[in-house]
Design a protein around this motif. Structure first.
Motif, short mmCIF file in Angstrom:
data_model
loop_
_atom_site.label_atom_id
_atom_site.label_comp_id
_atom_site.label_asym_id
_atom_site.label_seq_id
_atom_site.Cartn_x
_atom_site.Cartn_y
_atom_site.Cartn_z
N CYS A 38 31.80 35.37 41.03
CA CYS A 38 33.20 37.34 40.36
C CYS A 38 33.28 37.62 41.07
N VAL A 39 34.77 37.84 41.61
CA VAL A 39 34.41 38.92 43.12
C VAL A 39 34.64 40.61 41.99
N ASP A 40 34.56 41.43 42.98
CA ASP A 40 34.32 42.67 42.27
C ASP A 40 35.65 43.19 42.81
N PHE A 41 36.18 44.01 41.41
CA PHE A 41 37.69 44.45 41.85
C PHE A 41 37.80 45.45 42.57
N THR A 42 38.59 45.66 43.52
CA THR A 42 38.40 47.24 43.88
C THR A 42 40.77 47.42 43.92
N VAL A 43 41.37 47.33 44.08
CA VAL A 43 42.94 47.49 43.77
C VAL A 43 43.37 46.40 44.36
N ALA A 44 44.41 46.25 43.14
CA ALA A 44 45.78 45.19 42.96
C ALA A 44 46.14 44.89 44.36
#
Lengths: 196, 615
Positions: free
Chosen positions: B216-222
């Motif tokens: 999984c990849v960390d979400f930062t900003v869309a």
């Protein structure tokens, strides 16, 4: 970006061609398909065994989803074109449920400058059958010189769930709205088809 | 003579056009009609947006500091028994993380800033006695959100609130407010705030996804999204349905279109700009498009019928995402609410659908009821899927005790071994999502969480596999004669057309990958053992696979066996002289109009080039 629904009235030249354009717009309204993606294309079936016809579905103009809708639809038909001050005209509202519904309230929302000549503002259907059109006529006299909007609203409740649908009629701009909206659809269709 | 006649006719037609044009110009246009007339297409690329004001300018000397605060008003939905809908304008709500632009008296840009989490702004400009203006714009392009709320693709103009000030000393210039009435500019900032809120939610729930779930990849900003909204405008006008309200996401364009009213009206008609449900649902489709893969064919959905499982999943994801963002995991009453009008005109709920459990007294005709009759049918039902996704997220134990699993939903949709992986991830639906989730690992356990309790609640009724939709078949496996079975269902409302065909009971779907271009002959052999013989058809769809579409159907054999009622083996055949390499959806469909009976239980097999296709 401002919008003014009470458009000022400079209709003298327009009045000369009112009936002509009304006729044109009637044709345009009749040709508006409120759901183009539902068009059916009747294609030939394959030739084996007994021939069978199949109504294939035409692809939507542009892939998108539709909003969930209430299980009833309304629309309004007028016996008049552009409404002038002093005119008396009749609106016929239609309500159709897609499934059986109990206790449907249907009401007209009438602008202040109009007087009811015949008909009632509110009606109830205790049990609306699926697929059946219900009509609600109201005759009104105009005391307004500017565009006004009539609304027909249908509301119902099933258990704790609530549903509604509304439609509108513009006393002066309806034909022009229909024409502009239809032209936009044609522009969109042409643009997308030429882009592909 | 004839040439002169044609010239005369041409001249008269031209004059008529000029006359009509002149009259049209003389007709007073409403600004709404001007807006419609200025539009071309949702896909149109118009003038570029003005450049985003991001980089602050550092001034030497003794600049003055200007502070202030920006707010917007919304209309929240209310339910007061007999009356329900959109209420009065709210108090001021902070405009968070929005673009701040400052210009001097000659209109030159002199400073850039952004509002903070409380809507406050602060910037420095040289001391000056001439008038300046500060603009708060309906855009954000920072670590909190990347979004522009614009009027239309043809113009790409953002919305603003502004205030003039004179920077003759450091000062607080007070409040700027975007109103929920008049031009309804508050709506543009409300939409902006909902996008910020959605990004906040994703950071909280999936910001450390990599440490929770392998791959999984960390979400930062869309990524940036453009949201098109205009007061009174219905995006369905683009599609020829201007009186039927529509908000939608345009896949591949990163564009949302939000319903601003019908034919210029906002107080009595359907609008979505204050419907948090609709705005965040559509943003969910954007996230799905950018970070995952969606195979949804789009189209109609009712919340009461079995629909294409790809559409059902995509819509359920939007429903679930809006509920998660708007209500939070502790809620026991998440809703899907769509309103019409507002309290200044006439207002009502177009729909209000509970998402934790179905409305107790709902029927099969009630939108949102969506009750599976058997296990697996839930994969074909939008609100059954919505409820199961909610159940793995919420903290309420109602037949399951799963909670806080948003990150597993997100990982299943976005990680390299999720929806976005390999050739088996085609025709994506919730069955695929469940099977991916069962293989997620936190480095210690696989699965991380057992979703079976949420999946198998009767009103959710889902299966964790692709048995009922897009199971992959090859000629390389082994299976017996007529290894598949279908039990036709006769039901009211079936008009024998594609759009009323029961996709769960009267259709089977299989995924077939044609590895290299060449001839292909598909054969369906079927046998009804007793009762009335069923009549099955065979359709081969392309990868887009829009059910019933003349464009998507690559080949079909829907010839009828109705004239041959003997209970014998029937065959349907579809041949291609050169089928392109790619993914295809094989559809075995019950023809329901052969007689009063739709036929009995029927066994069948699928063959390709004489070899049996097996799971």
């Amino acid at each position: 970006m401002s919008i003014n629904s009470n458009t000022e009235n400079k209709m003298s030249k327009w009045a000369l061609f009112k009936s002509f354009l009304f006729g044109i717009s009637f044709i345009l309204v009749a040709s508006i398909n409120d759901n183009p993606s539902k068009d059916k294309v009747r294609n030939p079936a394959s030739a084996n065994k007994t021939k069978a016809t199949t109504s294939f579905i035409r692809n939507p103009l542009l892939k998108h989803t539709k909003k969930l809708s209430a299980p009833m639809m309304t629309h309004i038909v007028s016996d008049s074109g552009e409404v002038s001050e002093g005119d008396t005209f009749t609106l016929t509202g239609f309500m159709k449920a897609s499934s059986q519904m109990k206790n449907v309230e249907v009401k007209w929302i009438i602008p202040n400058d109009f007087t009811i000549v015949n008909g009632s503002k509110k009606s109830y259907i205790t049990s609306a059958e699926a697929g059946q059109d219900y009509q609600f006529k109201i005759t009104v006299k105009s005391n307004s010189s500017v565009n006004q909007i009539f609304h027909l609203v249908a509301k119902s409740q099933m258990g704790d769930s609530h549903f509604s649908n509304s439609s509108q009629f513009h006393t002066k701009l309806q034909n022009e709205l229909n024409k502009s909206n239809l032209e936009l659809y044609e522009r969109t269709k042409s643009y997308i088809e030429n882009s592909n | 003579m004839s040439m002169q006649f044609y010239r005369l006719i041409t001249l008269l037609i031209s004059l008529a056009f000029v006359a009509i044009s002149t009259i049209s110009c003389g007709l007073a246009e409403s600004s709404y009609i001007k807006s419609v007339n200025g539009r071309v297409s949702p896909t149109f690329t118009g003038a570029s947006e003005s450049s985003y004001c991001a980089t602050p300018t550092i001034y030497g000397g003794s600049p003055v500091t200007i502070t202030g605060n920006a707010t917007y008003q919304e209309r929240a939905s209310f339910d007061a028994g007999a009356t329900k809908g959109l209420g009065n304008p709210s108090g001021g709500i902070s405009i968070r993380h929005a673009e701040v632009l400052v210009v001097n008296a000659s209109g030159t840009r002199v400073q850039c800033a952004k509002t903070d989490n409380s809507g406050n702004f602060s910037f420095q400009v040289p001391e000056n006695t001439s008038s300046h203006t500060v603009y708060i714009n309906s855009r954000a392009n920072n670590t909190f959100a990347k979004v522009s709320v614009l009027n239309m693709p043809e113009q790409n103009k953002h919305y603003s609130i502004s205030k003039a000030f004179t920077p003759n000393s450091s000062k607080n210039i007070g409040n700027l407010n975007a109103s929920a009435t008049e031009e309804v500019i508050g709506a543009a900032f409300h939409i902006l705030d909902l996008i910020v809120k959605s990004n906040d939610f994703l950071r909280a729930e999936a910001g450390s996804c990599a440490s929770d779930i392998v791959n999984c990849v960390d979400f930062t900003v869309a990524d940036k999204v453009s949201v098109y909204w205009e007061k009174g405008y219905n995006p369905n006008a683009y599609f020829g349905a201007p009186t039927s309200g529509l908000s939608f996401y345009l896949p591949g364009f990163s564009r949302l279109f939000i319903l601003g009213g019908i034919n210029g009206d906002v107080d009595f008609s359907d609008t979505d700009h204050f419907d948090d449900t609709i705005v965040i649902h559509e943003y969910g489709h954007f996230l799905e498009d950018i970070y995952s893969e969606s195979d949804s064919p789009g189209g109609s959905h009712s919340g009461k019928f079995a629909i294409d499982p790809r559409l059902a999943f995509s819509e359920a994801w939007g429903n679930f995402f809006q509920a998660a963002v708007n209500y939070g995991s502790a809620s026991v009453a998440p809703m899907y609410i769509d309103t019409s009008g507002n309290i200044d005109g006439d207002t009502s709920f177009i729909l209000d659908i509970p998402l934790e459990t179905k409305e107790p007294s709902c029927t099969s005709f009630t939108p949102g009821c969506d009750t599976p009759s058997v296990s697996g049918e839930g994969n074909f039902r939008e609100f059954a899927i919505t409820r199961s996704l909610w159940d793995v997220f919420d903290t309420n134990n109602d037949g399951e005790s799963i909670s806080g699993n948003f990150n597993e939903v997100w990982a299943s949709m976005t990680s390299g071994n999720g929806f976005v992986s390999g050739s088996d991830s085609k025709f994506r639906d919730v069955g695929l999502l469940h099977s991916i989730q069962e293989n997620l690992s936190d480095g210690v356990s696989t699965p991380i969480t057992d979703w079976a309790p949420a999946r198998t609640i009767a009103e959710n009724g889902q299966q964790e596999n692709r048995e009922h939709f897009a199971q992959k078949l090859t000629t390389g496996g082994f299976c017996g004669v007529r290894n598949f079975n279908i039990i036709p269902l006769s039901e009211g409302g079936d008009t024998h057309e594609f759009d009323s065909s029961n996709l769960f009971h009267n259709n089977d779907f299989y995924h077939y990958e044609h590895l290299s271009s060449g001839p292909a002959t598909f054969q369906l052999n079927y046998l009804t053992s007793s009762g009335v013989e069923a009549d099955l058809d065979l359709f081969i769809y392309d990868e887009e696979a829009i059910f019933g579409s003349s464009v998507s159907i690559r080949g079909h054999d829907n010839s009828s066996t109705a004239t041959d009622p003997t209970l014998d083996v029937e065959t349907q055949t579809v041949s291609f002289s050169n089928l392109s390499a790619g993914h295809y959806l094989i559809n075995v469909k019950v023809k329901t109009h052969i007689s009063a009976s739709v036929g009995g239980s029927t066994d069948y097999e699928l063959m390709l080039g004489g070899f049996r296709l097996c799971p």
